[in-house]
Design a protein around this motif. Structure first.
Motif, PDB file in Angstrom:
ATOM      1  N   LEU A   1       0.827  -1.204   0.000  1.00 49.73           N
ATOM      2  CA  LEU A   1       0.000   0.000   0.000  1.00 49.73           C
ATOM      3  C   LEU A   1       0.862   1.255   0.000  1.00 49.73           C
ATOM      4  N   LEU A   2       1.928   1.234   0.825  1.00 54.33           N
ATOM      5  CA  LEU A   2       2.838   2.378   0.855  1.00 54.33           C
ATOM      6  C   LEU A   2       3.516   2.567  -0.499  1.00 54.33           C
ATOM      7  N   GLY A   3       3.830   1.436  -1.167  1.00 52.86           N
ATOM      8  CA  GLY A   3       4.464   1.514  -2.480  1.00 52.86           C
ATOM      9  C   GLY A   3       3.559   2.149  -3.518  1.00 52.86           C
ATOM     10  N   ILE A   4       2.230   1.987  -3.323  1.00 53.39           N
ATOM     11  CA  ILE A   4       1.281   2.611  -4.246  1.00 53.39           C
ATOM     12  C   ILE A   4       1.151   4.099  -3.935  1.00 53.39           C
ATOM     13  N   VAL A   5       1.035   4.418  -2.642  1.00 52.20           N
ATOM     14  CA  VAL A   5       0.860   5.810  -2.233  1.00 52.20           C
ATOM     15  C   VAL A   5       2.149   6.599  -2.407  1.00 52.20           C
ATOM     16  N   TYR A   6       3.287   5.966  -1.980  1.00 50.47           N
ATOM     17  CA  TYR A   6       4.592   6.617  -2.079  1.00 50.47           C
ATOM     18  C   TYR A   6       5.535   5.701  -2.865  1.00 50.47           C
ATOM     19  N   PRO A   7       5.512   5.758  -4.183  1.00 46.73           N
ATOM     20  CA  PRO A   7       6.366   4.866  -4.984  1.00 46.73           C
ATOM     21  C   PRO A   7       7.836   5.048  -4.630  1.00 46.73           C
ATOM     22  N   PRO A   8       8.616   3.940  -4.556  1.00 49.87           N
ATOM     23  CA  PRO A   8      10.041   4.050  -4.199  1.00 49.87           C
ATOM     24  C   PRO A   8      10.822   4.824  -5.245  1.00 49.87           C
ATOM     25  N   THR A   9      11.769   5.616  -4.767  1.00 46.19           N
ATOM     26  CA  THR A   9      12.590   6.422  -5.658  1.00 46.19           C
ATOM     27  C   THR A   9      14.061   6.243  -5.333  1.00 46.19           C
ATOM     28  N   CYS A  10      14.898   6.583  -6.279  1.00 46.98           N
ATOM     29  CA  CYS A  10      16.351   6.498  -6.118  1.00 46.98           C
ATOM     30  C   CYS A  10      16.798   7.439  -4.997  1.00 46.98           C
ATOM     31  N   ILE A  11      17.668   6.951  -4.125  1.00 50.86           N
ATOM     32  CA  ILE A  11      18.118   7.765  -2.996  1.00 50.86           C
ATOM     33  C   ILE A  11      19.033   8.907  -3.450  1.00 50.86           C
ATOM     34  N   ALA A  12      19.508   8.857  -4.698  1.00 52.24           N
ATOM     35  CA  ALA A  12      20.398   9.911  -5.201  1.00 52.24           C
ATOM     36  C   ALA A  12      19.666  10.936  -6.061  1.00 52.24           C
ATOM     37  N   CYS A  13      18.907  10.456  -7.059  1.00 57.38           N
ATOM     38  CA  CYS A  13      18.306  11.384  -8.024  1.00 57.38           C
ATOM     39  C   CYS A  13      16.789  11.441  -7.973  1.00 57.38           C
ATOM     40  N   ARG A  14      16.159  10.596  -7.156  1.00 53.57           N
ATOM     41  CA  ARG A  14      14.704  10.542  -6.997  1.00 53.57           C
ATOM     42  C   ARG A  14      13.977   9.940  -8.184  1.00 53.57           C
ATOM     43  N   ALA A  15      14.692   9.300  -9.115  1.00 54.23           N
ATOM     44  CA  ALA A  15      14.023   8.585 -10.206  1.00 54.23           C
ATOM     45  C   ALA A  15      13.350   7.333  -9.635  1.00 54.23           C
ATOM     46  N   ALA A  16      12.353   6.818 -10.349  1.00 48.99           N
ATOM     47  CA  ALA A  16      11.617   5.641  -9.887  1.00 48.99           C
ATOM     48  C   ALA A  16      12.537   4.427  -9.813  1.00 48.99           C
ATOM     49  N   THR A  17      12.371   3.626  -8.770  1.00 49.81           N
ATOM     50  CA  THR A  17      13.140   2.387  -8.603  1.00 49.81           C
ATOM     51  C   THR A  17      12.192   1.244  -8.258  1.00 49.81           C
TER      52      THR A  17
ATOM     53  N   CYS B   1      18.987   3.975  -8.687  1.00 53.22           N
ATOM     54  CA  CYS B   1      18.549   3.658 -10.040  1.00 53.22           C
ATOM     55  C   CYS B   1      19.763   3.198 -10.851  1.00 53.22           C
ATOM     56  N   PRO B   2      19.564   2.538 -11.985  1.00 51.59           N
ATOM     57  CA  PRO B   2      20.705   2.039 -12.777  1.00 51.59           C
ATOM     58  C   PRO B   2      21.702   3.131 -13.145  1.00 51.59           C
ATOM     59  N   ALA B   3      21.206   4.329 -13.501  1.00 52.66           N
ATOM     60  CA  ALA B   3      22.118   5.404 -13.917  1.00 52.66           C
ATOM     61  C   ALA B   3      23.002   5.845 -12.756  1.00 52.66           C
ATOM     62  N   CYS B   4      22.428   6.011 -11.573  1.00 53.53           N
ATOM     63  CA  CYS B   4      23.220   6.434 -10.414  1.00 53.53           C
ATOM     64  C   CYS B   4      24.153   5.323  -9.949  1.00 53.53           C
ATOM     65  N   TRP B   5      23.705   4.082 -10.076  1.00 59.07           N
ATOM     66  CA  TRP B   5      24.565   2.951  -9.725  1.00 59.07           C
ATOM     67  C   TRP B   5      25.824   2.958 -10.584  1.00 59.07           C
ATOM     68  N   ARG B   6      25.635   3.233 -11.885  1.00 56.52           N
ATOM     69  CA  ARG B   6      26.790   3.293 -12.785  1.00 56.52           C
ATOM     70  C   ARG B   6      27.689   4.470 -12.452  1.00 56.52           C
ATOM     71  N   GLY B   7      27.139   5.485 -11.768  1.00 51.64           N
ATOM     72  CA  GLY B   7      27.923   6.654 -11.403  1.00 51.64           C
ATOM     73  C   GLY B   7      28.743   6.482 -10.137  1.00 51.64           C
ATOM     74  N   VAL B   8      28.646   5.322  -9.500  1.00 47.89           N
ATOM     75  CA  VAL B   8      29.429   5.045  -8.294  1.00 47.89           C
ATOM     76  C   VAL B   8      30.738   4.364  -8.697  1.00 47.89           C
ATOM     77  N   GLY B   9      31.853   4.955  -8.302  1.00 49.03           N
ATOM     78  CA  GLY B   9      33.162   4.374  -8.627  1.00 49.03           C
ATOM     79  C   GLY B   9      33.580   3.345  -7.587  1.00 49.03           C
ATOM     80  N   PHE B  10      33.027   2.162  -7.679  1.00 49.72           N
ATOM     81  CA  PHE B  10      33.302   1.128  -6.691  1.00 49.72           C
ATOM     82  C   PHE B  10      34.785   0.759  -6.682  1.00 49.72           C
ATOM     83  N   ILE B  11      35.320   0.521  -5.488  1.00 50.42           N
ATOM     84  CA  ILE B  11      36.721   0.125  -5.342  1.00 50.42           C
ATOM     85  C   ILE B  11      36.793  -1.378  -5.142  1.00 50.42           C
TER      86      ILE B  11
END
Length: 287
Positions: free
Chosen positions: A49-65, A72-82
């Motif tokens: 129900l919360l997912g319908i009322v408040y759809p999950p968003t990316c913690i970085a850019c607020r795009a839908a996840t 989101c995939p774009a922000c994930w690719r923007g992380v320079g993992f070590i």
């Protein structure tokens, strides 16, 4: 008046009692299982129900996840993992794989006080934005995702650790900021690792200047004598390998000063785990 009583043989009574007890336990177990399923269904329904009322968003850019507290995939690719290959002491990445167990020139020329450092990623792009939102934007909920990522990246250190401690803030800075981001991250890492968390074992007794803009030598001088282990906490630290948690590793001045205080209090060794670390032109910075 005569009282009629039906006597049951001892052996049969015992068997009957056992049967009744077994049925009672089975019934209780079934009720507990049913209650658990009902609670799980309720939680699942509420989350849906919360997912319908408040759809999950990316913690970085607020795009839908697809799920909450995710990138989101774009922000994930923007992380320079070590990832390996990296310096086994400082945890800074090497451009090419020259074999296991290598140390960087910086680790050899100027060995840190701590034993090993590991970080999830480089301090740039998406990672920089997430750290700034956590640290200065009152986004304490980000510590859940970042802390879980740290627990994964620091598996090697966690496996050897006896105790987890956050890098503390001075009380005046803590009052201004309202929370310590390192403590929030350490709480998640400790929970994921199943290790004890000591939030008050290491204290910051000097109100130091902001480290931003200071040279390496100035940072070290600024933090001289800044950290302390209270006498009542020394027994918690003595003989134990400590895992020190912070958000970002920059030059190493902060974690070196904190590690020195822990070692003086009797810690057997200190490792450092951060979400991000500064890596510039292939040269390590060891905050």
């Amino acid at each position: 008046m005569a009282e009629w009583q039906i006597e049951t043989p001892v052996g049969q009574a015992t068997a009957d009692e056992a049967l009744v007890t077994g049925h009672t336990r089975s019934a209780n177990g079934a009720l507990r299982d049913s209650a658990k399923r009902a609670r799980l269904a309720l939680r699942t329904g509420l989350h849906g129900l919360l997912g319908i009322v408040y759809p999950p968003t990316c913690i970085a850019c607020r795009a839908a996840t697809g799920e909450a507290q995710a990138l989101c995939p774009a922000c994930w690719r923007g992380v320079g993992f070590i990832e390996r290959p990296y310096c086994e002491r400082l945890g800074t990445p090497f451009p090419v794989d020259l074999g296991a167990g290598l140390l960087s020139p910086a680790a050899i020329a100027d060995p840190p006080v701590f034993a090993r450092a590991r970080a999830v990623c480089r301090f740039d792009g998406t990672a920089r934005e997430l750290v700034h939102r956590l640290k200065y934007g009152d986004r304490v909920e980000l510590s859940l995702t970042l802390g879980r990522m740290m627990a994964q990246a620091g598996r090697e250190l966690i496996g050897d650790a006896d105790l987890i401690l956050p890098v503390p803030l001075h009380r005046t800075r803590l009052w201004r900021r309202r929370f310590n981001q390192a403590a929030a991250l350490a709480q998640v890492v400790a929970r994921e690792a199943g290790l004890p968390l000591a939030t008050t074992a290491l204290t910051r007794i000097r109100r130091t200047r902001q480290q931003v803009g200071l040279t390496r030598a100035q940072r070290a001088d600024n933090l001289q004598g800044a950290f302390h282990i209270p006498a009542a906490m020394r027994g918690l630290v003595e003989g134990r390998r400590a895992l020190l948690v912070d958000d970002v590793l920059t030059t190493g001045a902060t974690v070196n000063a904190a590690s020195r205080a822990l070692l003086r209090a009797g810690a057997s060794a200190v490792d450092v785990l951060t979400f991000a670390r500064v890596v510039t032109d292939g040269r390590e910075g060891t905050t």
